[in-house]
Write a protein that holds these residues in place. Sequence first.
Motif, PDB file in Angstrom:
ATOM      1  N   GLU A  95       0.984  -1.218  -0.362  1.00 31.53           N
ATOM      2  CA  GLU A  95       0.181   0.034   0.394  1.00 31.53           C
ATOM      3  C   GLU A  95       0.934   1.024  -0.213  1.00 31.53           C
ATOM      4  OE1 GLU A  95      -0.303  -2.571   2.114  1.00 31.53           O
ATOM      5  OE2 GLU A  95      -2.259  -3.148   1.648  1.00 31.53           O
ATOM      6  N   ASN A  96       2.170   1.071   0.668  1.00 32.23           N
ATOM      7  CA  ASN A  96       2.792   2.626   1.072  1.00 32.23           C
ATOM      8  C   ASN A  96       3.760   2.347  -0.972  1.00 32.23           C
ATOM      9  OD1 ASN A  96       2.400   3.103   3.168  1.00 32.23           O
ATOM     10  ND2 ASN A  96       3.374   1.648   4.527  1.00 32.23           N
ATOM     11  N   TRP A  97       4.012   1.672  -1.167  1.00 36.32           N
ATOM     12  CA  TRP A  97       4.741   1.642  -2.007  1.00 36.32           C
ATOM     13  C   TRP A  97       3.985   2.474  -3.145  1.00 36.32           C
ATOM     14  CZ3 TRP A  97       4.647   0.053  -7.630  1.00 36.32           C
ATOM     15  CH2 TRP A  97       5.863   0.458  -7.967  1.00 36.32           C
ATOM     16  N   ILE A  98       2.350   1.505  -3.023  1.00 32.82           N
ATOM     17  CA  ILE A  98       1.598   2.048  -4.440  1.00 32.82           C
ATOM     18  C   ILE A  98       1.170   3.477  -4.392  1.00 32.82           C
ATOM     19  CG2 ILE A  98      -1.132   1.959  -5.076  1.00 32.82           C
ATOM     20  CD1 ILE A  98      -1.048  -0.923  -4.858  1.00 32.82           C
ATOM     21  N   HIS A  99       1.082   4.190  -3.267  1.00 28.70           N
ATOM     22  CA  HIS A  99       0.936   5.584  -2.395  1.00 28.70           C
ATOM     23  C   HIS A  99       1.778   6.016  -3.211  1.00 28.70           C
ATOM     24  CE1 HIS A  99      -1.001   8.671  -0.903  1.00 28.70           C
ATOM     25  NE2 HIS A  99      -0.150   8.772   0.312  1.00 28.70           N
ATOM     26  N   LYS A 100       3.378   6.318  -3.035  1.00 30.59           N
ATOM     27  CA  LYS A 100       4.427   7.486  -3.229  1.00 30.59           C
ATOM     28  C   LYS A 100       4.253   7.031  -4.269  1.00 30.59           C
ATOM     29  CE  LYS A 100       9.209   6.383  -2.258  1.00 30.59           C
ATOM     30  NZ  LYS A 100       9.633   5.453  -2.471  1.00 30.59           N
ATOM     31  N   ASN A 101       4.256   5.609  -5.552  1.00 32.67           N
ATOM     32  CA  ASN A 101       4.704   5.708  -6.537  1.00 32.67           C
ATOM     33  C   ASN A 101       3.048   5.958  -8.024  1.00 32.67           C
ATOM     34  OD1 ASN A 101       7.435   5.536  -6.291  1.00 32.67           O
ATOM     35  ND2 ASN A 101       6.506   3.487  -5.399  1.00 32.67           N
ATOM     36  N   LYS A 102       2.229   5.795  -7.349  1.00 35.24           N
ATOM     37  CA  LYS A 102       1.089   6.594  -8.135  1.00 35.24           C
ATOM     38  C   LYS A 102       1.249   7.713  -9.384  1.00 35.24           C
ATOM     39  CE  LYS A 102      -4.413   6.413  -6.460  1.00 35.24           C
ATOM     40  NZ  LYS A 102      -4.557   6.975  -5.740  1.00 35.24           N
ATOM     41  N   GLU A 103       1.401   8.159  -8.929  1.00 33.76           N
ATOM     42  CA  GLU A 103       1.034   9.864  -9.919  1.00 33.76           C
ATOM     43  C   GLU A 103       2.413   9.164 -10.634  1.00 33.76           C
ATOM     44  OE1 GLU A 103      -0.848  12.057  -9.231  1.00 33.76           O
ATOM     45  OE2 GLU A 103      -1.376  10.704  -7.726  1.00 33.76           O
ATOM     46  N   ARG A 104       3.701   8.971 -10.518  1.00 34.64           N
ATOM     47  CA  ARG A 104       4.058   8.694 -12.036  1.00 34.64           C
ATOM     48  C   ARG A 104       4.503   7.210 -12.439  1.00 34.64           C
ATOM     49  NH1 ARG A 104       9.794   7.807  -8.607  1.00 34.64           N
ATOM     50  NH2 ARG A 104       9.417   7.460  -6.498  1.00 34.64           N
ATOM     51  N   LEU A 105       3.425   6.486 -11.910  1.00 30.67           N
ATOM     52  CA  LEU A 105       3.488   5.370 -13.050  1.00 30.67           C
ATOM     53  C   LEU A 105       2.274   5.285 -14.133  1.00 30.67           C
ATOM     54  CD1 LEU A 105       3.673   2.345 -10.025  1.00 30.67           C
ATOM     55  CD2 LEU A 105       5.162   2.631 -11.472  1.00 30.67           C
ATOM     56  N   ASN A 106       2.884   4.936 -14.712  1.00 33.07           N
ATOM     57  CA  ASN A 106       1.897   4.736 -16.700  1.00 33.07           C
ATOM     58  C   ASN A 106       1.472   3.644 -16.175  1.00 33.07           C
ATOM     59  OD1 ASN A 106       2.863   6.869 -17.715  1.00 33.07           O
ATOM     60  ND2 ASN A 106       4.566   6.641 -18.625  1.00 33.07           N
ATOM     61  N   ALA A 107       0.217   3.420 -15.187  1.00 32.17           N
ATOM     62  CA  ALA A 107      -0.473   1.920 -15.768  1.00 32.17           C
ATOM     63  C   ALA A 107      -1.886   2.502 -14.781  1.00 32.17           C
ATOM     64  CB  ALA A 107      -0.192   1.201 -14.559  1.00 32.17           C
ATOM     65  N   LYS A 108      -2.720   1.918 -15.570  1.00 34.12           N
ATOM     66  CA  LYS A 108      -4.382   2.035 -14.673  1.00 34.12           C
ATOM     67  C   LYS A 108      -4.488   1.909 -13.192  1.00 34.12           C
ATOM     68  CE  LYS A 108      -5.920   4.266 -18.855  1.00 34.12           C
ATOM     69  NZ  LYS A 108      -6.254   5.582 -18.654  1.00 34.12           N
ATOM     70  N   VAL A 109      -4.696   0.401 -13.447  1.00 31.58           N
ATOM     71  CA  VAL A 109      -4.953   0.229 -12.417  1.00 31.58           C
ATOM     72  C   VAL A 109      -3.918  -0.531 -11.300  1.00 31.58           C
ATOM     73  CG1 VAL A 109      -6.986  -1.070 -11.074  1.00 31.58           C
ATOM     74  CG2 VAL A 109      -6.821  -0.636 -13.298  1.00 31.58           C
ATOM     75  N   LEU A 110      -3.491   0.181 -10.100  1.00 28.77           N
ATOM     76  CA  LEU A 110      -2.633  -0.652  -9.588  1.00 28.77           C
ATOM     77  C   LEU A 110      -3.415  -1.583  -7.394  1.00 28.77           C
ATOM     78  CD1 LEU A 110      -0.886   2.611  -9.482  1.00 28.77           C
ATOM     79  CD2 LEU A 110      -0.726   1.062 -10.454  1.00 28.77           C
ATOM     80  N   MET A 111      -3.003  -2.621  -7.956  1.00 26.40           N
ATOM     81  CA  MET A 111      -3.581  -3.358  -6.726  1.00 26.40           C
ATOM     82  C   MET A 111      -2.922  -3.876  -5.519  1.00 26.40           C
ATOM     83  SD  MET A 111      -6.622  -5.480  -9.451  1.00 26.40           S
ATOM     84  CE  MET A 111      -7.183  -6.431  -7.893  1.00 26.40           C
ATOM     85  N   GLY A 112      -2.879  -3.898  -4.830  1.00 21.46           N
ATOM     86  CA  GLY A 112      -2.181  -4.567  -3.619  1.00 21.46           C
ATOM     87  C   GLY A 112      -2.853  -5.877  -2.558  1.00 21.46           C
ATOM     88  N   ILE A 113      -2.604  -6.529  -3.379  1.00 21.38           N
ATOM     89  CA  ILE A 113      -3.010  -8.358  -3.302  1.00 21.38           C
ATOM     90  C   ILE A 113      -2.175  -9.075  -2.456  1.00 21.38           C
ATOM     91  CG2 ILE A 113      -4.959  -7.616  -4.724  1.00 21.38           C
ATOM     92  CD1 ILE A 113      -3.152  -9.201  -6.931  1.00 21.38           C
ATOM     93  N   GLY A 114      -1.216  -8.167  -2.031  1.00 19.76           N
ATOM     94  CA  GLY A 114      -0.432  -9.698  -0.686  1.00 19.76           C
ATOM     95  C   GLY A 114      -0.228 -10.844  -1.391  1.00 19.76           C
ATOM     96  N   GLY A 115       0.022 -12.245  -0.719  1.00 22.05           N
ATOM     97  CA  GLY A 115       0.208 -13.451  -1.107  1.00 22.05           C
ATOM     98  C   GLY A 115      -0.669 -13.782  -2.868  1.00 22.05           C
TER      99      GLY A 115
END
Length: 243
Positions: free
Chosen positions: A166-186
């Motif tokens: 979640e922290n990684w996604i939050h930190k990098n969201k603005e600079r990623l050229n992707a549509k959906v970032l899903m934090g889905i553990g294991g």
Amino acid sequence: MGSLKILGVRIDKVDFEGAVSRVLSFLETDGAKSVFTPNSEIIYRAKDDEEFKNVLNSSELNTADGIGVVYASRILKSPVACRVAGYDLACRLLPVMNERKLKLFLFGGKEGVALKAKEEILKKYPDIDICGVENGYFTDDTHIINHINEKEPHFVFVCLGAPKQENWIHKNKERLNAKVLMGIGGSLDVFAGTAKRAPEFFIKLNIEWLYRLIKNPSRIGRMMALPKFGIAVIKSKRGNKNA
Ligand code: UDP
């Protein structure tokens, strides 16, 4: 789409159909959107951690992962329809990705896990364009960000465990050229076959946590969060009443 707050963390009231259609709607918009699947352990962790709570609340979709969260919503008299676990949500998105030939990037797990997950997913869904894989153990993530941006995927499964993902996604969201970032553990471990989902019996009885505990007794420490979570939810309800 309604939502409720559990110990300050927003949980969106969606069933699987609602979650899938909301996620697919993100494909039509500009910028990356994040999807988290908080369970009771994650919510309890955020209780006294404002920064992490803000990270969780910054997502565009938070689904209720785990029976503890479903019960908490009932205790708070604002019930969610059902449990929408990250792995199950991913499983429902794969056929759509296959049909539309969408691009999926797999990020996380030990060396080789994402690649194995790719092979296994492609056996069933050969038309998904699994455009990149990266393992989840890194000191500098610049090359990972560059790799994702070079591929411009529709979906990135970010499987680093909570709260790292979640922290990684939050930190990098603005600079990623992707549509959906899903934090889905294991989840990649399950797709790869290096970890098993609990048998249907455990899932149906809502005791998947018991299966995971039997398989991996060292999870006991993490699982102690569950009763603490329950007590905190009940206390928060009383607190609201008295407020
Ligand atoms: N993981 C990772 N990088 C890390 C720590 C963990 O890629 O620095 C991976 C780990 O290999 C596992 C997943 O994250 O595949 C976390 O799994 P876990 O079962 O703890 O997550 P849960 O599904 O319970 O959130």
